[in-house]
Design an enzyme around this catalytic site. Structure first.
Site, PDB file in Angstrom:
ATOM      1  N   HIS A  49       0.873  -1.165   0.000  1.00  0.00           N
ATOM      2  CA  HIS A  49       0.000   0.000   0.000  1.00  0.00           C
ATOM      3  C   HIS A  49       0.916   1.222   0.000  1.00  0.00           C
ATOM      4  O   HIS A  49       2.089   1.121   0.413  1.00  0.00           O
ATOM      5  CB  HIS A  49      -0.897   0.017   1.237  1.00  0.00           C
ATOM      6  CG  HIS A  49      -1.919  -1.078   1.221  1.00  0.00           C
ATOM      7  ND1 HIS A  49      -1.917  -2.124   2.104  1.00  0.00           N
ATOM      8  CD2 HIS A  49      -2.983  -1.273   0.399  1.00  0.00           C
ATOM      9  CE1 HIS A  49      -2.928  -2.925   1.834  1.00  0.00           C
ATOM     10  NE2 HIS A  49      -3.586  -2.451   0.808  1.00  0.00           N
ATOM     11  N   ASP A  52       2.346   1.583   3.302  1.00  0.00           N
ATOM     12  CA  ASP A  52       3.330   0.551   3.690  1.00  0.00           C
ATOM     13  C   ASP A  52       4.707   1.028   3.235  1.00  0.00           C
ATOM     14  O   ASP A  52       5.717   0.802   3.911  1.00  0.00           O
ATOM     15  CB  ASP A  52       3.062  -0.789   2.979  1.00  0.00           C
ATOM     16  CG  ASP A  52       1.759  -1.447   3.393  1.00  0.00           C
ATOM     17  OD1 ASP A  52       1.414  -1.376   4.580  1.00  0.00           O
ATOM     18  OD2 ASP A  52       1.096  -2.042   2.520  1.00  0.00           O
ATOM     19  N   GLU A 174      -9.260  -4.529  -8.005  1.00  0.00           N
ATOM     20  CA  GLU A 174      -9.522  -5.750  -7.221  1.00  0.00           C
ATOM     21  C   GLU A 174     -10.965  -5.700  -6.725  1.00  0.00           C
ATOM     22  O   GLU A 174     -11.266  -5.013  -5.746  1.00  0.00           O
ATOM     23  CB  GLU A 174      -8.539  -5.807  -6.043  1.00  0.00           C
ATOM     24  CG  GLU A 174      -8.758  -6.999  -5.134  1.00  0.00           C
ATOM     25  CD  GLU A 174      -7.747  -7.073  -3.982  1.00  0.00           C
ATOM     26  OE1 GLU A 174      -6.843  -6.229  -3.898  1.00  0.00           O
ATOM     27  OE2 GLU A 174      -7.878  -8.003  -3.166  1.00  0.00           O
ATOM     28  N   GLU A 210      -9.061 -11.876  -6.244  1.00  0.00           N
ATOM     29  CA  GLU A 210      -8.793 -12.508  -4.958  1.00  0.00           C
ATOM     30  C   GLU A 210      -9.822 -13.625  -4.770  1.00  0.00           C
ATOM     31  O   GLU A 210     -11.041 -13.386  -4.858  1.00  0.00           O
ATOM     32  CB  GLU A 210      -8.886 -11.481  -3.815  1.00  0.00           C
ATOM     33  CG  GLU A 210      -8.733 -12.172  -2.471  1.00  0.00           C
ATOM     34  CD  GLU A 210      -8.396 -11.247  -1.315  1.00  0.00           C
ATOM     35  OE1 GLU A 210      -7.628 -10.282  -1.496  1.00  0.00           O
ATOM     36  OE2 GLU A 210      -8.902 -11.515  -0.216  1.00  0.00           O
ATOM     37  N   HIS A 213     -12.770 -13.029  -2.426  1.00  0.00           N
ATOM     38  CA  HIS A 213     -13.739 -12.029  -2.889  1.00  0.00           C
ATOM     39  C   HIS A 213     -14.721 -12.660  -3.876  1.00  0.00           C
ATOM     40  O   HIS A 213     -15.906 -12.285  -3.906  1.00  0.00           O
ATOM     41  CB  HIS A 213     -13.024 -10.846  -3.542  1.00  0.00           C
ATOM     42  CG  HIS A 213     -12.145 -10.081  -2.598  1.00  0.00           C
ATOM     43  ND1 HIS A 213     -11.418  -8.975  -2.976  1.00  0.00           N
ATOM     44  CD2 HIS A 213     -11.872 -10.270  -1.283  1.00  0.00           C
ATOM     45  CE1 HIS A 213     -10.745  -8.501  -1.935  1.00  0.00           C
ATOM     46  NE2 HIS A 213     -10.993  -9.282  -0.905  1.00  0.00           N
ATOM     47  N   ASP A 248     -14.859 -11.560   5.961  1.00  0.00           N
ATOM     48  CA  ASP A 248     -13.704 -11.803   5.097  1.00  0.00           C
ATOM     49  C   ASP A 248     -12.639 -12.564   5.894  1.00  0.00           C
ATOM     50  O   ASP A 248     -12.128 -12.058   6.890  1.00  0.00           O
ATOM     51  CB  ASP A 248     -13.179 -10.432   4.647  1.00  0.00           C
ATOM     52  CG  ASP A 248     -12.120 -10.535   3.579  1.00  0.00           C
ATOM     53  OD1 ASP A 248     -11.731 -11.663   3.237  1.00  0.00           O
ATOM     54  OD2 ASP A 248     -11.675  -9.484   3.103  1.00  0.00           O
ATOM     55  N   ASP A 250      -9.717 -14.518   4.608  1.00  0.00           N
ATOM     56  CA  ASP A 250      -8.323 -14.569   4.125  1.00  0.00           C
ATOM     57  C   ASP A 250      -7.577 -15.783   4.678  1.00  0.00           C
ATOM     58  O   ASP A 250      -6.458 -15.680   5.199  1.00  0.00           O
ATOM     59  CB  ASP A 250      -7.571 -13.275   4.477  1.00  0.00           C
ATOM     60  CG  ASP A 250      -8.148 -12.062   3.757  1.00  0.00           C
ATOM     61  OD1 ASP A 250      -8.727 -12.227   2.675  1.00  0.00           O
ATOM     62  OD2 ASP A 250      -8.015 -10.941   4.282  1.00  0.00           O
ATOM     63  N   ASP A 283      -2.794 -13.409  -0.377  1.00  0.00           N
ATOM     64  CA  ASP A 283      -3.347 -12.374   0.502  1.00  0.00           C
ATOM     65  C   ASP A 283      -4.025 -13.102   1.666  1.00  0.00           C
ATOM     66  O   ASP A 283      -5.246 -13.210   1.742  1.00  0.00           O
ATOM     67  CB  ASP A 283      -4.326 -11.474  -0.264  1.00  0.00           C
ATOM     68  CG  ASP A 283      -4.526 -10.136   0.443  1.00  0.00           C
ATOM     69  OD1 ASP A 283      -4.002  -9.977   1.569  1.00  0.00           O
ATOM     70  OD2 ASP A 283      -5.214  -9.262  -0.121  1.00  0.00           O
TER      71      ASP A 283
HETATM   72  C1  XLS Z   1      -8.574  -6.479   1.013  1.00  0.00           C
HETATM   73  C2  XLS Z   1      -7.667  -6.387  -0.082  1.00  0.00           C
HETATM   74  C3  XLS Z   1      -6.456  -5.514   0.090  1.00  0.00           C
HETATM   75  C4  XLS Z   1      -5.863  -5.314  -1.270  1.00  0.00           C
HETATM   76  C5  XLS Z   1      -4.860  -4.263  -1.500  1.00  0.00           C
HETATM   77  O1  XLS Z   1      -9.446  -7.339   1.026  1.00  0.00           O
HETATM   78  O2  XLS Z   1      -7.292  -7.693  -0.402  1.00  0.00           O
HETATM   79  O3  XLS Z   1      -5.590  -6.090   0.967  1.00  0.00           O
HETATM   80  O4  XLS Z   1      -5.380  -6.541  -1.674  1.00  0.00           O
HETATM   81  O5  XLS Z   1      -5.358  -3.018  -1.272  1.00  0.00           O
HETATM   82 MG    MG Z   2      -6.434  -8.724  -1.746  1.00  0.00          MG
END
Ligand code: XLS
Ligand code: MG
Length: 344
Positions: A49, A52, A174, A210, A213, A248, A250, A283
């Site tokens: 980001h 980051d 994304e 992703e 998602h 979410d 992940d 991710d």
């Molecule tokens: C959140 C997203 C985020 C993006 C980058 O769900 O995955 O982490 O990958 O902004």
């Molecule tokens: Mg992501």
């Protein structure tokens, strides 16, 4: 030649375990520690980001941002690590409380655009042409609170400003259907590709998929991947997993649905993902209960699972599957996939 994959993750993938109901469970680590772990794990690149790369970016001048980005670039070069992409974090600031490009406040919309241009400055220094947009707060909690058509136009206009600012960058959107919003304006890959055509240069607007998602949108991740690849638009990829329609998660890649993970890897193999320099990103986040000494496991395990599934895809008997398909014996095909995955 079989595809050789390159791997990547972001500093946020060393999350500390906080959730809306409780505080962190692991003490935050420095960026240098995170970079050292990435190197130790043998990953090839890091994704960023904007903040980051340059912490506290809102309180720094353009000159200071560039200076810190150059220092980061030096650090990455020293470790032989590439920067895959830079993404503006447009969901944390008080200026993005009501959305970023689609905020009802014109000053806040301008803030989002200015911050996106700073992101491009950072990407240039880090030597990547890829800007990722996760449109986190571009949607509503209350449908009547924004004009949906105008919001889509605002997003396209913001992208146009970015494309005009730098003729070399590519923008990968994304999509995610919900969370933090009730409904997002750009929920799926189909929306991303359609939105690209509202911009001044659709060739430079593509997609990042992703896995989780897609699941949250009720879609199959491997079909979404295939759809984007049919348009040559899959420019980045966040593999992970998600156990159905809930918050979410992940999870590590393959953790909830191994067969879906196999299908995703199979589509990537069939379409030669990575052959144009794309990275496989994970991710993923550690489970909240994870002890600091096990902090790398979710990343290492995701890659292990991915590579084992690459072997599974390569040893899948496609001729045998074709015969079953020709015979319309999908029952046999289904069982063949299951037994192939179960084979030691
Ligand atoms: C959140 C997203 C985020 C993006 C980058 O769900 O995955 O982490 O990958 O902004
Ligand atoms: Mg992501």
């Amino acid at each position: 030649m079989p595809q050789k994959y390159q791997f990547c993750f972001g500093p946020w993938n060393f999350s500390e375990g906080s959730d809306p109901y409780g505080p962190i469970t692991r003490q935050p680590q420095t960026f240098d520690w995170k970079l050292a772990q990435l190197k130790k794990l043998g990953f090839d690149a890091m994704m960023f980001h904007d903040d980051d790369a340059v912490p506290d970016i809102d309180n720094k001048s353009e000159a200071q941002i560039l200076k810190e980005a150059r220092e980061l670039k030096k650090k990455l070069d020293g470790e032989g690590i590439a920067a895959e992409m830079v993404a503006p974090r447009l969901w944390f600031s008080p200026n993005t409380i009501d959305g970023a490009y689609t905020s009802n406040n014109p000053k806040h919309r301008q803030y989002a655009i200015d911050r996106s241009l700073r992101t491009i400055d950072i990407a240039r220094v880090l030597d990547t042409d890829l800007i990722v947009l996760w449109l986190a707060r571009e949607g509503t909690y209350v449908r009547e609170s924004k004009n949906a058509r105008r919001s889509v136009e605002y997003i396209a206009q913001a992208i146009d400003k970015m494309l005009a600012y730098d003729k070399k960058i590519r923008i990968a959107i994304e999509p995610k259907p919900n969370e933090p919003m009730d409904h997002a304006y750009v929920p799926t890959i189909g929306h991303v590709l359609a939105l690209a055509h509202l911009t001044r240069d659709p060739k430079r607007v593509g997609a990042l998929i992703e896995s989780a998602h897609c699941i949250l949108a009720g879609l199959d991740a491997s079909d979404e991947i295939a759809f984007a690849m049919a348009f040559n638009k899959l420019w980045s990829l966040h593999l992970n997993d998600q156990n159905g329609l809930k918050y979410d998660q992940d999870k590590p890649f393959g953790s909830a649905n191994l067969r879906s993970a196999f299908d995703q890897v199979r589509v990537l193999e069939q379409n030669k993902f990575g052959s144009r320099g794309e990275y496989v990103n994970f991710d993923v986040h550690p489970f909240r209960t994870t002890k600091p000494e096990h902090w790398l496991a979710h990343l290492d395990n995701s890659r292990r699972t991915f590579l084992k599934l690459v072997d599974k895809v390569r040893s899948f008997n496609e001729a045998k599957a074709s015969q079953m398909i020709a015979d319309r014996n999908y029952q046999a095909l289904d069982q063949y996939v299951i037994e192939h995955l179960l084979k030691g």
